[in-house]
Each structure stands twice: as structure tokens, then as C-alpha cells.
Design a protein around this motif. Structure first.
Motif, PDB file in Angstrom:
ATOM      1  N   LEU A 197       0.814  -1.212   0.000  1.00  0.00           N
ATOM      2  CA  LEU A 197       0.000   0.000   0.000  1.00  0.00           C
ATOM      3  C   LEU A 197       0.851   1.267   0.000  1.00  0.00           C
ATOM      4  O   LEU A 197       0.534   2.235  -0.695  1.00  0.00           O
ATOM      5  CB  LEU A 197      -0.934   0.002   1.212  1.00  0.00           C
ATOM      6  N   ASP A 198       1.917   1.280   0.795  1.00  0.00           N
ATOM      7  CA  ASP A 198       2.739   2.487   0.887  1.00  0.00           C
ATOM      8  C   ASP A 198       3.269   2.947  -0.473  1.00  0.00           C
ATOM      9  O   ASP A 198       3.069   4.105  -0.856  1.00  0.00           O
ATOM     10  CB  ASP A 198       3.878   2.257   1.877  1.00  0.00           C
ATOM     11  N   PRO A 199       3.917   2.089  -1.250  1.00  0.00           N
ATOM     12  CA  PRO A 199       4.384   2.562  -2.553  1.00  0.00           C
ATOM     13  C   PRO A 199       3.248   2.874  -3.510  1.00  0.00           C
ATOM     14  O   PRO A 199       3.355   3.803  -4.329  1.00  0.00           O
ATOM     15  CB  PRO A 199       5.248   1.407  -3.073  1.00  0.00           C
ATOM     16  N   ALA A 200       2.165   2.112  -3.448  1.00  0.00           N
ATOM     17  CA  ALA A 200       1.042   2.383  -4.351  1.00  0.00           C
ATOM     18  C   ALA A 200       0.477   3.773  -4.120  1.00  0.00           C
ATOM     19  O   ALA A 200       0.005   4.432  -5.060  1.00  0.00           O
ATOM     20  CB  ALA A 200      -0.055   1.338  -4.156  1.00  0.00           C
ATOM     21  N   ILE A 201       0.553   4.254  -2.874  1.00  0.00           N
ATOM     22  CA  ILE A 201       0.029   5.569  -2.530  1.00  0.00           C
ATOM     23  C   ILE A 201       1.070   6.662  -2.732  1.00  0.00           C
ATOM     24  O   ILE A 201       0.754   7.763  -3.198  1.00  0.00           O
ATOM     25  CB  ILE A 201      -0.452   5.574  -1.059  1.00  0.00           C
ATOM     26  N   ASP A 202       2.340   6.377  -2.413  1.00  0.00           N
ATOM     27  CA  ASP A 202       3.315   7.463  -2.247  1.00  0.00           C
ATOM     28  C   ASP A 202       4.612   7.253  -3.010  1.00  0.00           C
ATOM     29  O   ASP A 202       5.606   7.912  -2.730  1.00  0.00           O
ATOM     30  CB  ASP A 202       3.621   7.618  -0.746  1.00  0.00           C
ATOM     31  N   MET A 203       4.629   6.355  -3.991  1.00  0.00           N
ATOM     32  CA  MET A 203       5.864   6.099  -4.718  1.00  0.00           C
ATOM     33  C   MET A 203       6.279   7.305  -5.555  1.00  0.00           C
ATOM     34  O   MET A 203       5.468   8.157  -5.912  1.00  0.00           O
ATOM     35  CB  MET A 203       5.702   4.878  -5.620  1.00  0.00           C
ATOM     36  N   ARG A 204       7.578   7.353  -5.861  1.00  0.00           N
ATOM     37  CA  ARG A 204       8.123   8.353  -6.776  1.00  0.00           C
ATOM     38  C   ARG A 204       8.575   7.652  -8.057  1.00  0.00           C
ATOM     39  O   ARG A 204       8.655   6.429  -8.117  1.00  0.00           O
ATOM     40  CB  ARG A 204       9.307   9.081  -6.117  1.00  0.00           C
ATOM     41  N   TRP A 205       8.899   8.432  -9.064  1.00  0.00           N
ATOM     42  CA  TRP A 205       9.347   7.859 -10.326  1.00  0.00           C
ATOM     43  C   TRP A 205      10.544   6.929 -10.097  1.00  0.00           C
ATOM     44  O   TRP A 205      10.659   5.877 -10.735  1.00  0.00           O
ATOM     45  CB  TRP A 205       9.726   8.958 -11.316  1.00  0.00           C
ATOM     46  N   GLU A 259      -8.031   7.081 -13.758  1.00  0.00           N
ATOM     47  CA  GLU A 259      -7.863   5.717 -13.240  1.00  0.00           C
ATOM     48  C   GLU A 259      -6.872   5.687 -12.078  1.00  0.00           C
ATOM     49  O   GLU A 259      -7.083   4.979 -11.083  1.00  0.00           O
ATOM     50  CB  GLU A 259      -7.401   4.792 -14.365  1.00  0.00           C
ATOM     51  N   ILE A 260      -5.802   6.453 -12.201  1.00  0.00           N
ATOM     52  CA  ILE A 260      -4.822   6.538 -11.110  1.00  0.00           C
ATOM     53  C   ILE A 260      -5.482   7.135  -9.868  1.00  0.00           C
ATOM     54  O   ILE A 260      -5.250   6.679  -8.738  1.00  0.00           O
ATOM     55  CB  ILE A 260      -3.618   7.396 -11.536  1.00  0.00           C
ATOM     56  N   ALA A 261      -6.323   8.142 -10.065  1.00  0.00           N
ATOM     57  CA  ALA A 261      -7.006   8.787  -8.942  1.00  0.00           C
ATOM     58  C   ALA A 261      -7.948   7.811  -8.243  1.00  0.00           C
ATOM     59  O   ALA A 261      -8.007   7.761  -7.009  1.00  0.00           O
ATOM     60  CB  ALA A 261      -7.768  10.015  -9.429  1.00  0.00           C
ATOM     61  N   ASP A 262      -8.679   7.024  -9.021  1.00  0.00           N
ATOM     62  CA  ASP A 262      -9.552   6.001  -8.420  1.00  0.00           C
ATOM     63  C   ASP A 262      -8.729   4.997  -7.613  1.00  0.00           C
ATOM     64  O   ASP A 262      -9.120   4.586  -6.514  1.00  0.00           O
ATOM     65  CB  ASP A 262     -10.333   5.266  -9.508  1.00  0.00           C
ATOM     66  N   GLY A 263      -7.602   4.597  -8.172  1.00  0.00           N
ATOM     67  CA  GLY A 263      -6.731   3.652  -7.469  1.00  0.00           C
ATOM     68  C   GLY A 263      -6.168   4.242  -6.191  1.00  0.00           C
ATOM     69  O   GLY A 263      -6.053   3.546  -5.166  1.00  0.00           O
ATOM     70  N   LEU A 264      -5.810   5.526  -6.228  1.00  0.00           N
ATOM     71  CA  LEU A 264      -5.303   6.189  -5.030  1.00  0.00           C
ATOM     72  C   LEU A 264      -6.335   6.166  -3.910  1.00  0.00           C
ATOM     73  O   LEU A 264      -6.027   5.794  -2.775  1.00  0.00           O
ATOM     74  CB  LEU A 264      -4.920   7.632  -5.361  1.00  0.00           C
ATOM     75  N   LEU A 265      -7.554   6.535  -4.234  1.00  0.00           N
ATOM     76  CA  LEU A 265      -8.594   6.561  -3.207  1.00  0.00           C
ATOM     77  C   LEU A 265      -8.872   5.149  -2.677  1.00  0.00           C
ATOM     78  O   LEU A 265      -9.061   4.961  -1.471  1.00  0.00           O
ATOM     79  CB  LEU A 265      -9.876   7.182  -3.762  1.00  0.00           C
ATOM     80  N   ASN A 267      -6.743   2.694  -2.449  1.00  0.00           N
ATOM     81  CA  ASN A 267      -5.636   2.290  -1.589  1.00  0.00           C
ATOM     82  C   ASN A 267      -5.632   3.041  -0.260  1.00  0.00           C
ATOM     83  O   ASN A 267      -5.307   2.465   0.784  1.00  0.00           O
ATOM     84  CB  ASN A 267      -4.302   2.487  -2.317  1.00  0.00           C
ATOM     85  N   VAL A 268      -5.985   4.324  -0.285  1.00  0.00           N
ATOM     86  CA  VAL A 268      -6.107   5.080   0.966  1.00  0.00           C
ATOM     87  C   VAL A 268      -7.215   4.478   1.826  1.00  0.00           C
ATOM     88  O   VAL A 268      -7.074   4.343   3.048  1.00  0.00           O
ATOM     89  CB  VAL A 268      -6.379   6.568   0.665  1.00  0.00           C
ATOM     90  N   THR A 269      -8.326   4.101   1.190  1.00  0.00           N
ATOM     91  CA  THR A 269      -9.435   3.473   1.920  1.00  0.00           C
ATOM     92  C   THR A 269      -8.985   2.156   2.536  1.00  0.00           C
ATOM     93  O   THR A 269      -9.290   1.865   3.711  1.00  0.00           O
ATOM     94  CB  THR A 269     -10.625   3.225   0.979  1.00  0.00           C
ATOM     95  N   LYS A 270      -8.236   1.371   1.785  1.00  0.00           N
ATOM     96  CA  LYS A 270      -7.761   0.085   2.300  1.00  0.00           C
ATOM     97  C   LYS A 270      -6.802   0.282   3.463  1.00  0.00           C
ATOM     98  O   LYS A 270      -6.868  -0.440   4.463  1.00  0.00           O
ATOM     99  CB  LYS A 270      -7.093  -0.713   1.186  1.00  0.00           C
TER     100      LYS A 270
END
Length: 402
Positions: A197-205, A259-265, A267-270
């Protein structure tokens, strides 16, 4: 930061004492530590067998990039880690593993990507965890209430941020970006115990291995909101690499970002739901080390402007890490003050110094662009942060002292 799941037999393991050392490190039990050699393309263990109890590792970096070493337990949770091991240096890690079973360890050369993974077979009988002082357990419970409140705020602010992004109201999304991320920055030690979850939410390039892994989360949206400009592209710290800029031009469009925004929300929910789960357990040493870990986040990835390289909202992250570190210390303050009042006074004074420095860059309800902070001012911030980190490194030994 991106890591893949691993099946393990135990949820119960406690990190005892990670220490970074130059050169050789002392073996901490009669059987000796498991020697780990990290290179650019290997993570070699002298043995992949261990016995329940304290499992010791000596990690030597024989590569040419800074490396990290992780131990993973049940549900791919991080049970212990040693970070920032420079070329030619070594680090010690002791993890208390009370359940026999199959665990996974990983070296991460360059501190990016999924890491080079190896299974560790732990035999022996199940053991009881070492006792933790009651006042530390109470402080951790208080801290986790703060974390859960922050995750509720993160969820609400991310929901609003994602809504603005998907509606195409990009000015509103830009205005919300720093604020939306602040609760996450405050609770990073907890978030980082979820290595998917951490990288999915806050990863960098940097964590995509030059685009070979999916780029998701806040920073992918940040790149869309602040597209790379020609004068920002380069290979120096804080710059946008040419491959990053090329990927932005090729892949950043409203449909993809929605799609990235939906995934972010999602993952934050999870993350919120996982931490609210009745069986969630945050490792005690991760808690007592958390204040320093948050300050080291600033030193390692923020002072050079690497974290928010597109928006330059780095000072929001500075403030968030500082908030979380101070709050964790506040829960432990009675313990520290009782055992070492001079140390508590020093911590309080150093926090005030760093806070004053960060606040000097306030601009209305937010902060100035980090591009307005001169190299000399960044160096001054760095020195203050390093001094605070060195003091906070004494906290685990003090609060866990029986």
C-alpha cells in the motif's frame, strides 16, 4: 518502495535493535549473525535457515549504490529493516521471530524497486514475545488513536482531491495537493509497515525502476498537475529525469489519471481500514523509532527537493513529518522525562528550532514553493534536522529500558 506479497507463517515478530555501523559488526549471539551481502544484482545470505527467537543479521553493502535490507512477515508486513547502508558499510538488524515458518528477506540496492528477495526458513518451537513495558504499550495505544484520526482525515481529503482531479478542476486539485498529503506524511511509519500500500500511494518515479514498474499514487497525479518543464529536466537531485519527463509526455492524460485517482482513493481506503482492523498490530520498536524515522524522511528524500519535484510543495511534507514526529514523542514524553529529563528538554528545544525554521516559509495557509528556498537555507534546515535526528536516536533505548 514497491514490494510484492509473500506468504509467511507469523504475525508476531518484534524488531529489537537495528544499528548502522561502518565495517564489521559484532555478532550478537553465540551462533552468530546471518551474514548478508548486498550487491547490484544479488542478496546473498550465508544461510537461509534460522531458529525462533532473536534472529540476527549483518548486512554488508558490496555494491556501488546505497542499499536497504528488509524482513517480511505475515501479510507482507515489514517486521524489521535497515536503511541507508552506503557502499562498503554494514548494518545490524535483530528481529524477534516467535513463530516457525517461511519468511522473506530482501535487499534493495539503490533503495528503489521491488528488491531482491530470498526466503528464510525459521524452525524451532513457538515462543512468547519479549515483555514490553506497560507504559510503552499505553503510549503506543495513544499514538495509534492519533494515527487512526489522521487516516480518517486523509481519506476525506483524498476523496475531495480525487473528485477535483476527475472533474478536471485542476486549479482546485493543485490547491488541495499539499493539504491532502499532509496526514499521510504524519503517519508514514505506520503506512510503511504495509509494503504494498505504501508505494502504491506514495511512490516516486525512482521507485518504478525507470518505468518498468507502474507509476501510481499521489506523485503520478502531481506530475500530471505540474507537467515537467524543460528547465526542470536533468539528473541532479531534485530534478526530473529525462526518462520521467518522456514518460509524462507519453502517458499523462485525463483518462489515465482518472484511473490513477480512483486507485489512489481505493488504496487510501484500504490503508484506513487495515489500521482500523481489530487485529492490526504495530511493532513496538517501529513505534519508538518512529519519531527519528519521520525526521530522517526529511533528511533522506525531502531536503534536496526530490519528494515533490513537480509541484515543489516539499515544505508541506516537512511540516507533516515534523507534526507526526512531535506527536509520537508527546505520547512518550512522560517516560523520557522520568528517565532522562535533560534529553527531553533537548528534544523539545530542537523541535522548536526546526519548527521555527519551517514556519519561516509560511505563505498564508500553506508554504512557499521550495524553489524559493536557497541552497544555503536548505543546508541550514538540513543541519537542524540532522541534529534532531541524532538526539531522537536515543529514544528507543531510553523508553524500552526496564
Amino acid at each position: 518502495m514497491t514490494r510484492r506479497p509473500v506468504v509467511a507463517a507469523a504475525a508476531a515478530a518484534v524488531v529489537i535493535a537495528p544499528v548502522l555501523l561502518a565495517g564489521c559488526t559484532e555478532k550478537s549471539n553465540s551462533e552468530g549473525a546471518i551474514a548478508v551481502t548486498s550487491t547490484a544484482d544479488a542478496c546473498d545470505l550465508a544461510t537461509t535457515d534460522a531458529t525462533t527467537g532473536n534472529v540476527d543479521f549483518t548486512v554488508t553493502n558490496s555494491g556501488d549504490k546505497v542499499t536497504e535490507f528488509y524482513v517480511y512477515g505475515n501479510n507482507n508486513r515489514v517486521l524489521g529493516e535497515v536503511e541507508n547502508i552506503g557502499p562498503g558499510l554494514s548494518g545490524n538488524l535483530t528481529v524477534e521471530i516467535v513463530e516457525p515458518g517461511t519468511y522473506t528477506v530482501a535487499c534493495k540496492p539503490g533503495m528503489v524497486g521491488t528488491g531482491i528477495r530470498t526466503e528464510l526458513n525459521v524452525g524451532g518451537e513457538r515462543k512468547e514475545k519479549a515483555d514490553v513495558p506497560a507504559d510503552v504499550t499505553a503510549a503506543k495505544a495513544q499514538y495509534l488513536e492519533y494515527v487512526r484520526n489522521q487516516l480518517n482525515t486523509l481519506h476525506a481529503q483524498t476523496t475531495s482531491f480525487v473528485d477535483s482531479v476527475k472533474k478536471g478542476d485542476l486549479d482546485a486539485a493543485r490547491a488541495q495537493f499539499g493539504l491532502a498529503r499532509t496526514p499521510y506524511e504524519r503517519i508514514e511509519p505506520v503506512a510503511e509497515s504495509f509494503p504494498d500500500l505504501d508505494p502504491a500511494i506514495d511512490m516516486r518515479w525512482d521507485d518504478t525502476e525507470d518505468g518498468t514498474q507502474p507509476f501510481t499514487g499521489f506523485h503520478r497525479i502531481e506530475r500530471f498537475l505540474w507537467p515537467p518543464q524543460a528547465d526542470e529536466i536533468g539528473d541532479a537531485p531534485g530534478q526530473i529525469t529525462p526518462s520521467d519527463a518522456a514518460n509524462a509526455k507519453e502517458t499523462d492524460n485525463p483518462q489515465a489519471i482518472a484511473e490513477i485517482a480512483d486507485g489512489l482513493l481505493a488504496n487510501v481506503t484500504k490503508l484506513r481500514d487495515e489500521v482500523n482492523s481489530p487485529d492490526f498490530d504495530f511493532e513496538t520498536l517501529s513505534f519508538v523509532k518512529g519519531p527519528q524515522a519521520l525526521i530522517d524522511e526529511v533528511a533522506a528524500t525531502k531536503v534536496d527537493g526530490e519528494e515533490d519535484r513537480y509541484s515543489h510543495t516539499d515544505l508541506w511534507d516537512f511540516a507533516g513529518n515534523l507534526d507526526g514526529s512531535e506527536t509520537a514523542i508527546a505520547t512518550m514524553q512522560p517516560i523520557i522525562a522520568a528517565k532522562n529529563p535533560a534529553l527531553m528538554d533537548k528534544i523539545t528545544a530542537q523541535f522548536a528550532t526546526v519548527r521555527d525554521s519551517v514556519n519561516s516559509y509560511r505563505d498564508g495557509d500553506g508554504y512557499v514553493s521550495y524553489t524559493e528556498v536557497t541552497p544555503e537555507q536548505r543546508k541550514e534546515l538540513s543541519n537542524q534536522i540532522d541534529a534532531l535526528s541524532a538526539t531522537l536516536s536515543q529514544v528507543p533505548g531510553i523508553v524500552l529500558q526496564q
